[in-house]
Design a protein around this motif. Sequence first.
Motif, PDB file in Angstrom:
ATOM      1  N   THR A   1      30.804  67.660  72.770  1.00 32.88           N
ATOM      2  CA  THR A   1      31.940  67.028  72.093  1.00 32.88           C
ATOM      3  C   THR A   1      33.182  67.915  72.082  1.00 32.88           C
ATOM      4  N   LYS A   2      33.107  69.068  72.721  1.00 36.63           N
ATOM      5  CA  LYS A   2      34.234  70.004  72.729  1.00 36.63           C
ATOM      6  C   LYS A   2      35.497  69.348  73.268  1.00 36.63           C
ATOM      7  N   GLY A   3      36.604  69.510  72.535  1.00 35.43           N
ATOM      8  CA  GLY A   3      37.896  69.039  73.008  1.00 35.43           C
ATOM      9  C   GLY A   3      38.124  67.550  72.906  1.00 35.43           C
ATOM     10  N   LYS A   4      37.139  66.782  72.437  1.00 39.62           N
ATOM     11  CA  LYS A   4      37.287  65.335  72.308  1.00 39.62           C
ATOM     12  C   LYS A   4      37.888  64.992  70.946  1.00 39.62           C
ATOM     13  N   THR A   5      38.739  63.958  70.918  1.00 39.28           N
ATOM     14  CA  THR A   5      39.230  63.473  69.630  1.00 39.28           C
ATOM     15  C   THR A   5      38.094  62.726  68.941  1.00 39.28           C
ATOM     16  N   LEU A   6      38.213  62.558  67.640  1.00 37.02           N
ATOM     17  CA  LEU A   6      37.182  61.833  66.899  1.00 37.02           C
ATOM     18  C   LEU A   6      37.057  60.404  67.402  1.00 37.02           C
ATOM     19  N   GLU A   7      38.157  59.830  67.859  1.00 34.29           N
ATOM     20  CA  GLU A   7      38.135  58.464  68.379  1.00 34.29           C
ATOM     21  C   GLU A   7      37.439  58.398  69.740  1.00 34.29           C
ATOM     22  N   GLU A   8      37.455  59.495  70.497  1.00 33.96           N
ATOM     23  CA  GLU A   8      36.837  59.519  71.815  1.00 33.96           C
ATOM     24  C   GLU A   8      35.337  59.799  71.762  1.00 33.96           C
ATOM     25  N   ILE A   9      34.896  60.490  70.720  1.00 32.21           N
ATOM     26  CA  ILE A   9      33.509  60.940  70.668  1.00 32.21           C
ATOM     27  C   ILE A   9      32.528  59.777  70.647  1.00 32.21           C
ATOM     28  N   GLU A  10      32.882  58.693  69.950  1.00 29.33           N
ATOM     29  CA  GLU A  10      31.964  57.552  69.879  1.00 29.33           C
ATOM     30  C   GLU A  10      31.583  57.065  71.276  1.00 29.33           C
ATOM     31  N   GLY A  11      32.539  57.130  72.210  1.00 27.08           N
ATOM     32  CA  GLY A  11      32.270  56.672  73.571  1.00 27.08           C
ATOM     33  C   GLY A  11      31.206  57.485  74.279  1.00 27.08           C
ATOM     34  N   LEU A  12      31.005  58.733  73.859  1.00 28.11           N
ATOM     35  CA  LEU A  12      29.979  59.570  74.473  1.00 28.11           C
ATOM     36  C   LEU A  12      28.583  59.010  74.237  1.00 28.11           C
ATOM     37  N   PHE A  13      28.436  58.257  73.143  1.00 28.11           N
ATOM     38  CA  PHE A  13      27.121  57.734  72.778  1.00 28.11           C
ATOM     39  C   PHE A  13      26.936  56.277  73.209  1.00 28.11           C
ATOM     40  N   GLU A  14      27.946  55.691  73.843  1.00 28.18           N
ATOM     41  CA  GLU A  14      27.810  54.306  74.282  1.00 28.18           C
ATOM     42  C   GLU A  14      26.943  54.201  75.520  1.00 28.18           C
ATOM     43  N   ALA A  15      26.974  55.245  76.361  1.00 27.45           N
ATOM     44  CA  ALA A  15      26.079  55.287  77.509  1.00 27.45           C
ATOM     45  C   ALA A  15      24.737  55.852  77.074  1.00 27.45           C
ATOM     46  N   ARG A  16      23.734  55.727  77.940  1.00 20.89           N
ATOM     47  CA  ARG A  16      22.451  56.338  77.659  1.00 20.89           C
ATOM     48  C   ARG A  16      22.658  57.857  77.624  1.00 20.89           C
ATOM     49  N   PRO A  17      21.988  58.575  76.690  1.00 19.62           N
ATOM     50  CA  PRO A  17      22.201  60.015  76.585  1.00 19.62           C
ATOM     51  C   PRO A  17      22.071  60.749  77.911  1.00 19.62           C
ATOM     52  N   SER A  18      21.137  60.313  78.784  1.00 19.65           N
ATOM     53  CA  SER A  18      20.944  61.001  80.054  1.00 19.65           C
ATOM     54  C   SER A  18      22.106  60.770  81.018  1.00 19.65           C
ATOM     55  N   ASP A  19      22.918  59.736  80.715  1.00 12.96           N
ATOM     56  CA  ASP A  19      24.048  59.430  81.595  1.00 12.96           C
ATOM     57  C   ASP A  19      25.319  60.146  81.163  1.00 12.96           C
ATOM     58  N   VAL A  20      25.293  60.738  79.943  1.00 10.45           N
ATOM     59  CA  VAL A  20      26.496  61.377  79.407  1.00 10.45           C
ATOM     60  C   VAL A  20      26.669  62.737  80.070  1.00 10.45           C
ATOM     61  N   GLU A  21      27.867  63.005  80.501  1.00  7.21           N
ATOM     62  CA  GLU A  21      28.136  64.284  81.147  1.00  7.21           C
ATOM     63  C   GLU A  21      27.977  65.407  80.151  1.00  7.21           C
ATOM     64  N   ASN A  22      27.248  66.436  80.501  1.00  9.29           N
ATOM     65  CA  ASN A  22      26.999  67.554  79.606  1.00  9.29           C
ATOM     66  C   ASN A  22      28.184  68.508  79.579  1.00  9.29           C
TER      67      ASN A  22
END
Length: 488
Positions: A467-488
């Motif tokens: 979640t580094k450098g992401k706005t609070l509004e952007e962070i929710e989008g990280l969890f919309e994809a499957r966790p394995s699909d989220v860029e680390n």
Amino acid sequence: MDSLENSSSRDVPGARKPVLNKYAFAAALLASATSILLGYDIGVMSGAIIFIKENIHISTIEVEILVGSLNVCSLFGSLLAGKTSDLIGRRLTIVLAASTFLVGAVLMGFAPSYPFLVAGRVIAGVGVGYSLMIAPVYTTELSPATSRGFLTSLPELFITLGILFGYLSNYILAGLPNRINWRIMVGIAGAPAAAICLGVLAMPESPRWLVMKVRYGEAKKIIQKISHTMEEAESRFQEVKIAASGLDSENSSQFSGKGVWKELLLTPSPSLRRILIAAVGINFFMQASGNDAVVYYSPQVFKAAGIHNKRHLFGITVIMGISKTFFVLVSALFLDRFGRRPLLLLGTLGMVFSLVGLGLGSKFLAENNSEPTWAIVLSIITVCAFLSFFSIGIGPITWVYSSEIFPMKYRAQGTSVAISVNRLVSGGVAMSFLTIANKITFARVFFILAGIMTMATIFFYILLPETKGKTLEEIEGLFEARPSDVEN
């Protein structure tokens, strides 16, 4: 609230990183100071409990109840804090937390008997629960993304400073008569609580909470103070308004979290469910690591390692507290540079190896009467390493991560659930640690904890996106994809 980079340097190659906003830093510092109350209690009780046991003659079970009652009862404060902070605001909830702890500290200091002592810890525990939930939430809502990791890790820094002050109090006051020293140790915690009550009154309210209450004028003024330019402030204000527009309330000015519990726990969206699992998971493993129990019972742990002189015991704990403080500060300074995941995984892996080493040292000491120096040194080093790896990883990052990943509507209640799990596990471990260790030995307890932290490492690697450098509004989008699909 968006990042300082949003309107300035985030997307501009070679742009200079904005300096830390002093107004946001001062407010975060004051809010996080409430966490020093828990830290001081953890540190001071490790020594005070020795004198309490000698003075009022209580059993091992009563010791565990006394120590663990604060953590268990902080569960109720954490659950209540979500609703309270939505009703009266983040700032006044911090005042409520400090004042409740103040009452508990005074009662403990003047307790005429064991039941009164437990009652004081119950009241103090409610205050601790409030402070652990509200400090990171307030700081998260006030912080820009470029420094949110640093600012939101301040509660853990204050917890660690509190532990160090508690250890110092033990060391300094240990020479006083037993009927007096422990009362001073636990009672003086009321002084910082009173100071926090007064200091918080000078803090601004969370602009996000003000927007939720449709108090746009006040919110805009605060956002201007924590921004570098008027253009940046306007951009951030509009983003917060857009995020708040999704709140389901006929009258937004009366928003108090109504219906949030049902959506959060019974009918969550897939992304919200992943967020809840991540927040609850990191809080569970933070306390299942046994960190609080090791700190609470560090004199007993070192006694098992062959150190019996009280002065030496308290001196070692002071060194341990300095080590913890140093590594929490290191983590806070580098969270926004290296990110949450690298430090979290480094910390948990380090804890695994430290616990294995501590288990081996404890096993050798338990099975040999000679108590060789190398085994004692190994136990001391591995305890300090365990607490240091905790302080560089899961300790500070838990507060940062669990408070920043929830959407605005669910942040107060979602963080309440996560912190409640934190406190419940902490209380359970504290109230059973000595009993279990007496039955199966300290060595086996440490091996079990090493296994738990191995599972924690796997959980974090699979389910927690960066979640580094992401706005609070952007962070929710990280969890919309499957966790394995989220860029680390």
